[in-house]
Design an enzyme around this catalytic site. Structure first.
Site, PDB file in Angstrom:
ATOM      1  N   SER A 662       0.851  -1.298   0.041  1.00 51.88           N
ATOM      2  CA  SER A 662      -0.151   0.071   0.008  1.00 51.88           C
ATOM      3  C   SER A 662       0.901   1.161  -0.072  1.00 51.88           C
ATOM      4  O   SER A 662       0.382   2.412  -0.264  1.00 51.88           O
ATOM      5  CB  SER A 662      -0.859   0.188   1.203  1.00 51.88           C
ATOM      6  OG  SER A 662      -0.163   0.041   2.428  1.00 51.88           O
ATOM      7  N   LYS A 705      -6.394   4.779   7.931  1.00 53.09           N
ATOM      8  CA  LYS A 705      -5.164   5.490   7.169  1.00 53.09           C
ATOM      9  C   LYS A 705      -5.693   6.886   7.213  1.00 53.09           C
ATOM     10  O   LYS A 705      -4.772   8.017   7.447  1.00 53.09           O
ATOM     11  CB  LYS A 705      -4.900   5.080   6.059  1.00 53.09           C
ATOM     12  CG  LYS A 705      -4.275   3.631   5.978  1.00 53.09           C
ATOM     13  CD  LYS A 705      -4.055   2.934   4.691  1.00 53.09           C
ATOM     14  CE  LYS A 705      -2.985   1.811   4.881  1.00 53.09           C
ATOM     15  NZ  LYS A 705      -2.821   0.960   3.510  1.00 53.09           N
TER      16      LYS A 705
END
Length: 818
Positions: A662, A705
């Protein structure tokens, strides 16, 4: 077309309480179906109904999805429709005590048979001694004894008379039998014998020898006569015993005529009882003697044949279905080897270990035989020898009780070897997915024994119908736990939190246990404020307090960032530096924190160095993401030139392992910024993986996040410039906190969905990325033009250094960029 930030309404899918046609869960009936698990339910139903060999069921899926409760509920309904299997017992094997005999009886008759045998022994203790004390027995035995005594006396008298006729007297002395010459019935003195002529002495010696031979022959015949007498007494005892106990056994044979195993055993009992009538004659056993000898069995590995009658003819009922309706259903919580297949117990007696058939104990396979056995796969695999024992039983279709040392050792010791019992049952293993696939790959026998996989999904579609079923499920759980009912607002909040846990706004988490735990806590807080109904504020309070209890590490990391112990910029611009985002899981709590990603470039041979990989901190997926960058650079910018750079990329202040791809888009942004010499705005954080075509791909943990960077930026003060770049394919996964949503609504924070690297670069730098024209060139001044020009410059300089060798190449840093 540049990416535009998401609106507040795109960040959260709200559940409208007014869409429900009830007020509280008290208005809903109990749920009787499994929500959102149609595939798994069908697999369980098929596996249970399929009676062929090997079609046992492995129920796989994440914990908390209701696997155990569904299996229990379904099987409870199923077993009531099936026949009850027979009782199982072990009895003494009189011929080979080491090999007890297994007997099957119709359900409920095992207990009756055990009681009948105990009653038979009790009555035998009365009737047999009484028979041996009767006048008839005494007179008949006396007649045998007298016949033997008279025959013995007659034989002695005959020998004595013949000896006298020959002039020899038979004299009994302390030393034994002696022979003396006589004359006129008077013994001859030594002087008289000496006075006899030689012929007379020779004749006397011959006659003495004849008498001696005759006496010896008679003495040899005495044991035979005694043995014949004993056989007659024994035959009499058998006759009397048969008369005394025969009626008792005949009654049982008639009662159990339909159970062949019992009839065969009773025939053996009758024969053994007659052969061992001494167990009952002589007053039997006192209570103290009975206790002392109750377990006189196998000593030093050798089964004893001298068990007391109460033990010798007892019935060890190891499976009793007297109170069972339908097929048995067994959930074995501690599946050790012994708890699965049974065991033979031992008792310490006088310094030795003793055992007998009465100390055989059943296992879960015995109790579930003819029905269903439910086991936790992880527990079975964790117990020594339990998994091989289960497979062996399923393969042989029989239950064989033997000590672990006997089954898995080359050294064999003498002990009981109970007769195996035929096995016919359905085994249901429940475990996580990794266990199922690991067994499938590592154990070649696994697929033969467990041919049905019931895969419980970890999420379900969020539809109005499923919303109602979910509410009905929570209402059922609330009633079962004795909680206050939950109103529509509380249910709507629980549904929203379930979507967040599923990481998809269009899904609900199938891990109902988490929602149930939140409901339990919300009920507590509702009771604390004196409410009779759980509302949305109680659910939210429960969620907030759970996060607070579990967020110590998150708070500590944020504190380190705010104190600049961990360096994260949320304002300004830097070349070759990007804010990445990483998720950290602590138990069941997940959160994210910003990570600084930096990149440096110079002339080289086309190598992108992943410092995390070189230091063995990067996992294979992270390394794969970095390696993709080289392919993207070569194809995007210098198709007709060799890639002539050397780049290093690192996640700063990362002191543990890193896994996942990611961060690959953030690493690429940092690398491109270093190549172009264009600074990146530090008010943004980025997440997303990238492929070789420059497309930004979805990642996990998108909500955490965004919130991780929001918390840091918010603590420093939001000025309307901060935001996060996410993959556009992650928009459907958004279920953000309310404070984030409000900040976006007020224009103080922004979330940008991006589809390509170019879109992300434009947002991060404020400059257009630029697209190739018909000749394949990027527009002057665009980011891509700068990057392409820099890579071409590296290639030309490398060619210029070609004759000197690699060691003479001059490194050019991003400060040398045009």
């Amino acid at each position: 077309m540049p990416a535009t930030p998401l609106t507040a309404d795109q960040l959260y899918r709200r559940c409208d309480p007014d869409a429900f046609d009830f007020e509280t869960t008290a208005d809903l009936p109990d749920l009787t179906v499994m929500v959102g698990q149609d595939r798994a339910v069908e697999a369980v139903q098929f596996g249970v109904a399929m009676r062929r060999r090997g079609f046992n069921v492995f129920v796989l899926g994440p914990p908390g999805t209701g696997r155990h409760s569904f299996v229990r509920r379904y099987l409870v309904q199923r077993v009531s429709e099936q026949p009850t299997p027979p009782d199982r017992c072990y009895v003494n094997n009189f011929d080979e005590p080491r090999r007890p005999i297994a007997i099957a009886l119709p359900a409920g008759r095992g207990r009756e048979f055990r009681e009948d045998m105990a009653r038979l022994v009790e009555e035998a203790y009365t009737t047999i001694p009484a028979a041996f004390e009767s006048d008839e027995y005494r007179s008949r035995r006396q007649a045998i004894e007298e016949e033997f005594g008279k025959g013995q006396a007659r034989r002695v008298q005959e020998i004595t008379e013949r000896a006298r006729a020959k002039g020899i007297a038979i004299v009994q002395t302390p030393a034994g039998i002696a022979f003396a010459p006589i004359h006129d019935d008077k013994p001859l003195s030594p002087e008289e014998i000496e006075a006899l002529s030689p012929d007379e002495r020779r004749l006397l010696a011959d006659r003495t020898q004849e008498v001696t031979d005759e006496v010896q022959a008679a003495m040899k015949a005495m044991p035979r006569l005694a043995r014949e007498a004993r056989e007659k007494v024994k035959a009499l005892d058998r006759e009397i015993s048969l008369l005394a106990a025969g009626n008792l056994i005949d009654d049982l044979v008639e009662k159990y005529a339909d159970v062949l195993g019992v009839v065969a055993y009773l025939v053996r009992v009758q024969s053994d009882l007659i052969d061992n009538v001494s167990l009952f004659v002589g007053g039997g056993e006192t209570s103290a003697e009975s206790v002392a000898s109750a377990h006189a069995g196998t000593s030093a590995g050798q089964p004893s044949k001298d068990l007391p009658a109460k033990r010798r003819y007892a019935v060890n009922l190891i499976v009793d279905h007297a109170g069972t309706t339908g097929a048995p259903l067994v959930f074995e919580e501690n599946p050790t080897y012994q708890n699965l297949v049974g065991e033979v117990e031992y008792l310490a007696q006088q310094g030795a270990l003793v055992t007998d058939f009465g100390l055989i104990r059943s296992g879960a396979l015995h109790r579930a035989n003819g029905g269903y056995l439910v086991l936790d796969a992880h527990k079975v695999l964790s117990q020594p020898f339990a998994w091989p024992a289960l497979k062996q039983a399923l393969e042989a279709q029989e239950i064989r009780i033997e000590p672990i040392g006997q089954a898995y050792s080359v050294v064999r010791t003498a002990t009981l070897e109970p007769e195996p019992i035929p096995l016919d049952l359905k085994v249901i293993l429940i475990g996580e997915r990794w266990i199922y696939y690991w067994l499938l790959a590592a154990d070649p026998d696994f697929a033969e024994f467990f041919r049905v996989a019931a895969d419980f999904d970890d999420r379900m579609d969020r539809t109005p119908a499923n919303d109602r079923l979910f509410a009905q499920l929570l209402g059922t759980l609330a009633r079962q736990e004795g909680l206050q009912p939950v109103d529509r607002g509380g249910l709507a909040r629980l549904i929203e939190e379930s979507s967040r846990h599923a990481e998809h706004s269009g899904k609900l988490s199938a891990q109902v246990r988490r929602a149930a735990d939140i409901m339990l806590e919300a009920s507590h807080w509702a009771a604390q404020r004196g409410a009779s109904v759980v509302g949305a504020e109680d659910v939210q309070h429960a969620i907030d307090r759970r996060i607070y209890r579990e967020s110590r590490l998150r708070a500590r990391l944020q504190e380190d960032i705010l104190e600049d112990t961990i360096l994260i910029d949320t304002e300004g611009e830097r070349v070759g530096q990007v804010n990445g985002l990483a998720v950290i899981e602590v138990g069941e709590f997940a959160f994210a924190k910003p990570n600084r990603i930096t990149a440096r470039v110079s002339i080289g041979s086309g190598t992108v160095i992943d410092i995390e990989r070189e230091t063995k901190l990067g996992g294979p997926l992270h390394s794969k993401g970095v390696l993709i960058l080289s392919g993207f650079l070569a194809a995007q910018y210098v198709t007709d030139q060799p890639l002539s750079l050397q780049a290093s990329i690192v996640l700063e202040q990362s002191y543990g392992g890193i896994e996942g791809d990611s961060a690959s888009s953030g690493e690429l942004y940092a690398l491109l910024s270093a190549l172009a010499g264009v600074p990146v705005r530090q008010c943004f954080a980025v997440t997303g993986s990238v492929n070789q075509h420059g497309e930004i791909q979805a990642i996990g943990g998108v909500n955490q996040k965004i919130e991780g960077f929001f918390d840091v930026a918010s603590a420093r003060g939001l000025d309307g410039t901060q935001g996060v770049l996410i993959p556009s394919s992650n928009v459907k996964h958004l279920m953000l906190r309310r404070d984030v949503i409000e900040a976006v609504r007020d224009g103080r924070f922004h979330i940008y969905p991006v589809r390509t690297v170019d879109e992300g670069l434009a947002i991060l730098t404020g400059l257009p990325a630029g697209e190739r024209d018909a000749d394949g060139h990027y527009p002057e001044g665009s980011l891509n033009h700068r990057i392409s020009a820099r890579l071409i410059e590296f290639a030309e300089r490398r060619r210029a250094f070609g004759g000197r060798g690699e060691s003479d190449q001059r490194c050019v840093s991003q400060e040398d960029a045009p």
